[in-house]
Scaffold this motif. Structure first.
Motif, PDB file in Angstrom:
ATOM      1  N   ALA A  79       0.830  -1.207   0.000  1.00  0.00           N
ATOM      2  CA  ALA A  79       0.000   0.000   0.000  1.00  0.00           C
ATOM      3  C   ALA A  79       0.862   1.254   0.000  1.00  0.00           C
ATOM      4  N   TRP A  80       1.943   1.235   0.786  1.00  0.00           N
ATOM      5  CA  TRP A  80       2.862   2.381   0.790  1.00  0.00           C
ATOM      6  C   TRP A  80       3.411   2.638  -0.612  1.00  0.00           C
ATOM      7  N   GLU A  81       3.821   1.587  -1.301  1.00  0.00           N
ATOM      8  CA  GLU A  81       4.378   1.775  -2.639  1.00  0.00           C
ATOM      9  C   GLU A  81       3.328   2.355  -3.591  1.00  0.00           C
ATOM     10  N   GLU A  82       2.105   1.906  -3.451  1.00  0.00           N
ATOM     11  CA  GLU A  82       1.032   2.441  -4.302  1.00  0.00           C
ATOM     12  C   GLU A  82       0.761   3.910  -3.984  1.00  0.00           C
ATOM     13  N   GLU A  83       0.794   4.255  -2.704  1.00  0.00           N
ATOM     14  CA  GLU A  83       0.531   5.643  -2.312  1.00  0.00           C
ATOM     15  C   GLU A  83       1.685   6.568  -2.702  1.00  0.00           C
ATOM     16  N   PHE A  84       2.898   6.035  -2.681  1.00  0.00           N
ATOM     17  CA  PHE A  84       4.061   6.868  -3.002  1.00  0.00           C
ATOM     18  C   PHE A  84       4.209   7.082  -4.504  1.00  0.00           C
ATOM     19  N   ALA A  85       3.721   6.142  -5.305  1.00  0.00           N
ATOM     20  CA  ALA A  85       3.935   6.191  -6.755  1.00  0.00           C
ATOM     21  C   ALA A  85       3.522   7.524  -7.386  1.00  0.00           C
ATOM     22  N   PRO A  86       2.331   8.067  -7.058  1.00  0.00           N
ATOM     23  CA  PRO A  86       1.955   9.337  -7.692  1.00  0.00           C
ATOM     24  C   PRO A  86       2.822  10.513  -7.256  1.00  0.00           C
ATOM     25  N   MET A  87       3.516  10.380  -6.127  1.00  0.00           N
ATOM     26  CA  MET A  87       4.355  11.464  -5.627  1.00  0.00           C
ATOM     27  C   MET A  87       5.737  11.469  -6.257  1.00  0.00           C
ATOM     28  N   LEU A  88       6.119  10.372  -6.896  1.00  0.00           N
ATOM     29  CA  LEU A  88       7.487  10.245  -7.397  1.00  0.00           C
ATOM     30  C   LEU A  88       7.842  11.390  -8.340  1.00  0.00           C
TER      31      LEU A  88
END
Length: 215
Positions: free
Chosen positions: A71-80
Motif C-alpha cells: 500500500a505504501w508503494e502504491e501511495e508513493f507512486a503518484p508522488m514520485l
C-alpha cells in the motif's frame, strides 16, 4: 588507495522524507490505523521491513506487514514525479569525483525509485544499492557493506546520511558518519547517534570534503 564516500539517497540527496511519511500515513489508513505523521517521519530512514513494527507494533506487522508495504508503494507512486533533488546534490558528487574519491550510493529504496533518483541528480555511472540487495535494512550495516563490496574500495571510507538510522548503520559497519539536516532530524540527536559533523546543506558538506573523517 582510493577513499570512498558512501552516500545515503532519500533525505540526503533527494527531498523525499516527507513524501514517504504521507505515503505511509495513507497506507495505514487503508487498514483503519491512524499513525501520527510525526511518528512516521521519525521512522523514515529505516527500511520498510522494520518500519511497520517500529511505529505500529509487532502485531500489526504480523497481520498486515506485506500488505502495508504494498500500500505504501502504491501511495508513493503518484508522488514520485514531485520529488526534487536537494540543492547541491550533483555538485557534491562531481566534487568528490574530482578529488579522486570513489562514490557509492547506499540506498534502501526500491530499485526503480533509486534509478529515478540517479537520473534526477545526474549521477549516471555511480554504483548504487537498493532494498533488493539485502535482507536486513538500516539500521543494520548490510547496505553499507554491500555498497563497499561493489566498488574498488581499497582505502578508507565515510558514510553521509540524514537520519539516526544512517548513524546506526555506519556504527555497525565500523565507519564514521557525517549527517545533513535535510531529512528533518535535529543536530543534537544526530550527534548523539554518532555523527561527527552535521551540515545544514550539501554545499557546506562539499566545502569540507577534504576534511571528512575516514576510517
Amino acid at each position: 588507495m582510493t577513499n570512498t564516500l558512501v552516500l545515503d539517497v532519500d533525505g540526503t540527496l533527494v527531498d523525499t522524507n516527507y513524501h514517504h511519511a504521507v505515503a505511509w500515513f495513507r497506507a495505514f489508513r487503508r487498514f483503519d490505523l491512524t499513525i501520527p505523521t510525526w511518528r512516521l517521519h521519525r521512522a523514515i530512514g529505516m527500511g520498510g521491513d522494520k518500519l511497520v513494527a517500529a511505529v505500529a507494533g509487532e502485531h500489526v506487522e504480523r497481520a498486515h506487514g506485506d500488505e502495508l508495504r504494498e500500500a505504501w508503494e502504491e501511495e508513493f507512486a503518484p508522488m514520485l514525479a514531485e520529488v526534487r533533488p536537494l540543492e547541491g546534490a550533483h555538485r557534491l558528487i562531481a566534487a568528490a569525483l574530482e578529488q579522486d574519491l570513489t562514490v557509492v550510493l547506499a540506498s534502501s529504496g526500491k530499485r526503480h525509485h533509486v534509478d529515478h533518483y540517479v537520473k534526477l541528480i545526474d549521477a549516471s555511472g555511480i554504483t548504487s544499492t537498493s532494498s533488493d540487495d539485502v535482507e536486513d535494512s538500516k539500521p543494520a550495516p548490510d547496505l553499507i557493506e554491500v555498497a563497499l563490496r561493489r566498488v574498488d574500495h581499497s582505502g578508507r571510507a565515510v558514510v553521509v546520511g540524514d537520519s539516526v538510522w544512517d548513524c546506526g548503520a555506519a556504527k555497525r559497519a565500523g565507519l564514521p558518519v557525517v549527517c545533513l539536516r535535510t531529512g528533518g532530524f535535529g543536530e543534537a540527536e544526530l550527534r548523539e547517534a554518532g555523527a561527527s559533523a552535521v551540515y545544514e546543506e550539501l554545499d557546506q558538506l562539499r566545502a569540507d570534503l577534504t576534511d571528512l573523517p575516514m576510517a
